[in-house]
Design a protein around this motif. Structure first.
Motif, PDB file in Angstrom:
ATOM      1  N   GLN A 162       1.325   5.881 -11.270  1.00  0.00           N
ATOM      2  CA  GLN A 162       0.830   6.644 -10.001  1.00  0.00           C
ATOM      3  C   GLN A 162       1.709   6.135  -9.127  1.00  0.00           C
ATOM      4  O   GLN A 162       0.909   7.186  -7.534  1.00  0.00           O
ATOM      5  N   THR A 163       1.315   5.272  -8.390  1.00  0.00           N
ATOM      6  CA  THR A 163       1.387   4.724  -7.369  1.00  0.00           C
ATOM      7  C   THR A 163       3.194   5.258  -6.822  1.00  0.00           C
ATOM      8  O   THR A 163       3.663   5.673  -6.436  1.00  0.00           O
ATOM      9  N   LEU A 164       4.167   5.422  -7.706  1.00  0.00           N
ATOM     10  CA  LEU A 164       5.713   6.040  -7.794  1.00  0.00           C
ATOM     11  C   LEU A 164       4.932   7.604  -7.327  1.00  0.00           C
ATOM     12  O   LEU A 164       5.989   7.865  -6.227  1.00  0.00           O
ATOM     13  N   VAL A 165       4.659   8.115  -8.064  1.00  0.00           N
ATOM     14  CA  VAL A 165       4.273   9.563  -7.772  1.00  0.00           C
ATOM     15  C   VAL A 165       3.433  10.075  -6.683  1.00  0.00           C
ATOM     16  O   VAL A 165       3.906  10.448  -5.623  1.00  0.00           O
ATOM     17  N   GLY A 209       7.948   9.263   0.244  1.00  0.00           N
ATOM     18  CA  GLY A 209       8.171   8.222   0.536  1.00  0.00           C
ATOM     19  C   GLY A 209       7.987   7.611  -0.857  1.00  0.00           C
ATOM     20  O   GLY A 209       8.565   8.278  -1.331  1.00  0.00           O
ATOM     21  N   ASN A 210       9.470   6.945  -0.625  1.00  0.00           N
ATOM     22  CA  ASN A 210      10.434   5.950  -1.895  1.00  0.00           C
ATOM     23  C   ASN A 210       9.234   4.483  -2.416  1.00  0.00           C
ATOM     24  O   ASN A 210       8.338   4.626  -1.882  1.00  0.00           O
ATOM     25  N   LEU A 211       9.832   4.062  -3.074  1.00  0.00           N
ATOM     26  CA  LEU A 211       9.279   3.270  -3.635  1.00  0.00           C
ATOM     27  C   LEU A 211      10.053   2.210  -3.771  1.00  0.00           C
ATOM     28  O   LEU A 211      10.621   1.963  -4.798  1.00  0.00           O
ATOM     29  N   LEU A 212       9.710   1.136  -3.565  1.00  0.00           N
ATOM     30  CA  LEU A 212      10.240  -0.622  -3.290  1.00  0.00           C
ATOM     31  C   LEU A 212       9.860  -1.289  -4.070  1.00  0.00           C
ATOM     32  O   LEU A 212       8.948  -1.620  -3.708  1.00  0.00           O
ATOM     33  N   PHE A 213      10.066  -1.417  -5.829  1.00  0.00           N
ATOM     34  CA  PHE A 213       9.359  -1.688  -6.534  1.00  0.00           C
ATOM     35  C   PHE A 213       9.583  -3.551  -7.114  1.00  0.00           C
ATOM     36  O   PHE A 213      10.577  -3.413  -7.397  1.00  0.00           O
ATOM     37  N   MET A 241       7.786   2.717 -17.190  1.00  0.00           N
ATOM     38  CA  MET A 241       8.398   3.542 -15.956  1.00  0.00           C
ATOM     39  C   MET A 241      10.138   4.272 -16.236  1.00  0.00           C
ATOM     40  O   MET A 241       9.290   5.285 -16.163  1.00  0.00           O
ATOM     41  N   GLY A 242      10.714   4.301 -16.444  1.00  0.00           N
ATOM     42  CA  GLY A 242      12.184   4.776 -16.839  1.00  0.00           C
ATOM     43  C   GLY A 242      11.400   5.299 -18.042  1.00  0.00           C
ATOM     44  O   GLY A 242      12.646   6.785 -17.831  1.00  0.00           O
ATOM     45  N   GLU A 243      11.226   5.286 -19.300  1.00  0.00           N
ATOM     46  CA  GLU A 243      11.088   6.314 -20.354  1.00  0.00           C
ATOM     47  C   GLU A 243       9.958   7.774 -19.541  1.00  0.00           C
ATOM     48  O   GLU A 243      10.435   8.826 -19.862  1.00  0.00           O
ATOM     49  N   TRP A 244       8.868   6.828 -19.217  1.00  0.00           N
ATOM     50  CA  TRP A 244       8.411   8.548 -18.555  1.00  0.00           C
ATOM     51  C   TRP A 244       9.705   8.957 -17.290  1.00  0.00           C
ATOM     52  O   TRP A 244       9.530  10.574 -17.481  1.00  0.00           O
ATOM     53  N   LEU A 245      10.161   8.414 -16.702  1.00  0.00           N
ATOM     54  CA  LEU A 245      11.161   9.480 -15.538  1.00  0.00           C
ATOM     55  C   LEU A 245      12.282   9.929 -16.318  1.00  0.00           C
ATOM     56  O   LEU A 245      12.306  10.893 -15.665  1.00  0.00           O
ATOM     57  N   GLY A 246      12.550   9.443 -18.073  1.00  0.00           N
ATOM     58  CA  GLY A 246      13.525  10.295 -18.524  1.00  0.00           C
ATOM     59  C   GLY A 246      13.170  11.400 -18.853  1.00  0.00           C
ATOM     60  O   GLY A 246      14.252  12.313 -18.713  1.00  0.00           O
ATOM     61  N   LYS A 247      11.913  12.012 -19.318  1.00  0.00           N
ATOM     62  CA  LYS A 247      11.029  12.534 -18.695  1.00  0.00           C
ATOM     63  C   LYS A 247      10.222  14.108 -18.238  1.00  0.00           C
ATOM     64  O   LYS A 247      11.296  15.188 -18.333  1.00  0.00           O
ATOM     65  N   TYR A 248      10.317  13.233 -17.240  1.00  0.00           N
ATOM     66  CA  TYR A 248       9.556  13.921 -16.014  1.00  0.00           C
ATOM     67  C   TYR A 248      10.017  13.663 -14.779  1.00  0.00           C
ATOM     68  O   TYR A 248       9.795  14.181 -12.919  1.00  0.00           O
ATOM     69  N   ARG A 264       0.811  -1.480  -0.170  1.00  0.00           N
ATOM     70  CA  ARG A 264      -0.641   0.482  -0.258  1.00  0.00           C
ATOM     71  C   ARG A 264       0.864   1.341  -0.122  1.00  0.00           C
ATOM     72  O   ARG A 264       1.822   1.441   0.479  1.00  0.00           O
ATOM     73  N   VAL A 265       0.935   2.256  -0.467  1.00  0.00           N
ATOM     74  CA  VAL A 265       1.197   3.726  -0.877  1.00  0.00           C
ATOM     75  C   VAL A 265       0.775   4.496   1.027  1.00  0.00           C
ATOM     76  O   VAL A 265       0.191   4.172   1.021  1.00  0.00           O
TER      77      VAL A 265
END
Ligand code: H79
Length: 569
Positions: free
Chosen positions: A298-301, A308-312, A333-340, A262-263
């Motif tokens: 959205q979980t990461l965000v 908090g951190n996310l350990l996925f 996810m990495g591609e999204w993070l590459g942008k944002y 859970r978040v």
């Protein structure tokens, strides 16, 4: 709040003598203070925000859950012999490290030993390890080296509970059986030897992630953590290293909290890390249901927004590969993070706590407002004590107008400007965002009351559960209730054009006649809907200025139960 005072205490422990701090925490002796990681090391770990959890071992051959399936789906005898067939010839440590890197993950934590007792490294303390398998390669060594090469920080998961070890008092299934010859002293010695091996042979380790301190108590755990901190002064230890029999906290406090599957909620007094699976199981399961790209991101965000951190978690296959579809999802996810990524890495959560369909992160003078598609077209934020000097959609998309009132700020982001996962508005302030106290997002409701609550369990099943925004909680009435009412008060008189009511799915259909009313600003009750079936009820009507909503149930087959009441503005 309790955890906050413990953190304060930890800092006190650095400043004062450990004896004084220990006395405050009512420890028996000063040498019983486990210490904390240096604040700079914790901050560095928080900056990383996103890590990979890996649950793996011979159990992957069965496709059942690690540890838990021993003595359940798989007979103990069979489970304990799986290692003889464990030969993951396609294991490629560098490929795993590259997968983590491509996902935008900055650290990795591997189950070196789960509750089933099997060790993924060459341990001098036991023969029940990877060297006894046909594979005969030290997975922890290869992975720690590959991570170092790829610039991924490496950490170890180690289960304090061990249902396989004969000296550990509890056994399978699920810790429910008792061992004939328990010997905690001997087991504690074994554990300390293994933790020392991990800390000395495979370091530097970013974290030691202990789990389920069933039966492993503070008299063993505190000296062990102290020793670990001398071996690895910067190591971050979670809050599951040992159980705290007879003390205020049921288990060790450590450096961070560990909400599981859970978040976590917003918290800036103490770090936390959500651990969550990409599919449903921790260990590999064929055709396990995988989370969508939207859910993953959205979980990461939301974790970052809550500070908090996310350990996925991924559970690699018995042949040594991470499932290609999971690798592909992680890459997305990495591609999204590459942008944002600038709105995640190195940020802290807030200053507005995560709300309905949005979250905020902050860095320097900037607040990143993350808007999910589920957010309303106009997002209302509490006014921050700063001036806005600029606001634009991150990654191109033009400037955004923010109306700044004395009490609230309104961000207008119509559908055509929305991105499918998260539209990030980069808001620049005239001063630091970091020293702003976190504030709760504005809510529609002020409170709720009801005719009765199941067995008077107001905390768990009271009327407030229908306005908490959490569909998993509910208001329940007493067994045999045939008529009842619930009333919710709005924060302020609001023009509403609809009301949504969700009867709890498991008990749906109990309501057989109801009237839905709103209290107008003039104080009169106005009926807006009537019916004989609730379920997922959606009322639509001409806008009316409301200050409260009331549901009267005049007929029910059994005690009605309602999960959520929402308004449409
Ligand atoms: O390693 C993972 C879990 O195996 C471990 N912690 C994470 C990181 C863990 N040990 N105990 N618990 C979690 C709490 C118990 C959860 C349970 Fe279940 C829910 C046990 C039975 C139901 C999870 C779901 C395990 C089996 C099914």
């Amino acid at each position: 709040m309790a955890s906050k005072s413990v953190l304060l205490l930890s800092f006190t422990a650095l400043a004062l003598t450990s004896a004084l701090a220990a006395a405050k925490e009512s420890d028996p002796a000063p040498e019983m203070n486990p210490g904390t990681a240096p604040p700079e090391a914790v901050a560095k770990w928080q900056d990383m925000r996103f890590g990979m959890f890996i649950h793996w071992g011979p159990v992957s051959l069965t496709g059942h859950e690690i540890g838990w399936s021993r003595g359940n789906q798989t007979p103990i005898e069979e489970y304990d012999n799986l290692y003889k067939r464990f030969n993951p010839v396609k294991f490629d440590a560098e490929a795993w490290a590259r997968t983590a890197k491509a996902a935008g993950m900055k650290y990795m934590v591997l189950t070196t030993k789960h509750h089933d007792g099997f060790c993924l490294w060459d341990s001098a303390a036991t023969d029940y390890d990877i060297m006894a398998t046909p594979f005969h390669r030290d997975v922890v060594k290869e992975l720690s080296e590959a991570c170092r090469k790829e610039g991924i920080a490496f950490g170890t998961y180690y289960s304090a509970c061990d249902w396989h070890h004969p000296a550990f008092p509890l056994g399978s299934p699920g810790g429910k059986s008792k061992k004939p010859h328990p010997d905690m002293k001997a087991y504690a010695k074994y554990l300390q030897q293994q933790v020392t091996e991990l800390a000395t042979k495979y370091g530097p380790l970013v974290t030691m992630w202990f789990d389920v301190p069933q039966a492993y108590t503070q008299e063993y755990g505190i000296p062990m953590v102290k020793k670990l901190r001398t071996l690895q002064p910067d190591i971050i230890v979670n809050n599951r290293a040992y159980s705290n029999r007879g003390r205020k906290h049921g288990r060790s406090v450590g450096d961070f909290d560990t909400p599981e599957q859970r978040v976590g909620s917003y918290q800036d007094g103490r770090p936390w890390e959500t651990c969550m699976t990409i599919c449903r199981q921790w260990a590999w399961k064929p055709n396990d249901k995988m989370k969508s790209k939207e859910q993953c991101l959205q979980t990461l965000v939301t974790c970052a927004g809550g500070n908090g951190n996310l350990l996925f978690n991924v559970g690699p296959m018995p042949d040594g590969r991470i499932e290609p579809r999971q690798v592909a999802r992680l890459k997305e996810m990495g591609e999204w993070l590459g942008k944002y990524g600038e709105s995640i890495y190195g940020t802290r959560g807030g200053p507005v706590k995560p709300g309905k369909g949005f979250a905020t992160t902050r860095k320097g003078n900037v607040v990143y407002l993350h808007v999910f598609p589920s957010a309303p077209g106009e997002i209302s934020l509490p006014a921050l004590p700063r001036k806005v000097t600029g606001a634009e959609i991150l990654g191109g998309g033009g400037s955004v107008k923010i109306q700044t009132g004395p009490e609230s700020w309104t961000v207008n982001l119509p559908a055509e400007r929305r991105k499918p996962i998260d539209t990030i508005v980069k808001i620049t302030l005239d001063g630091s965002a970091m020293d702003l106290e976190a504030v709760a997002p504005p809510t529609d409701f002020r409170g709720a009351k009801a005719s009765n609550v199941f067995q008077k369990q107001t905390k768990k099943l009271g009327p407030a559960m229908v306005i908490d925004g959490n569909p998993a909680t509910r208001w329940a009435t007493d067994t045999g209730t045939k008529s009842c009412w619930i009333e919710v008060q709005l924060t302020k008189p609001t023009a509403i054009r609809g009301i949504e009511i969700d009867e709890t799915p498991e008990y749906s259909g109990r309501v057989q006649a109801f009237t839905l009313k709103v209290k107008t600003a003039k104080g009169a009750w106005k009926t807006v809907a009537e019916g004989t079936k609730l379920g997922k009820f959606r009322a639509k009507f001409a806008p009316v200025k409301a200050e409260a909503i009331r549901l009267d149930v005049s007929k029910a087959s059994e005690g009605p139960t309602i999960s959520e009441i929402r308004i449409n503005k």
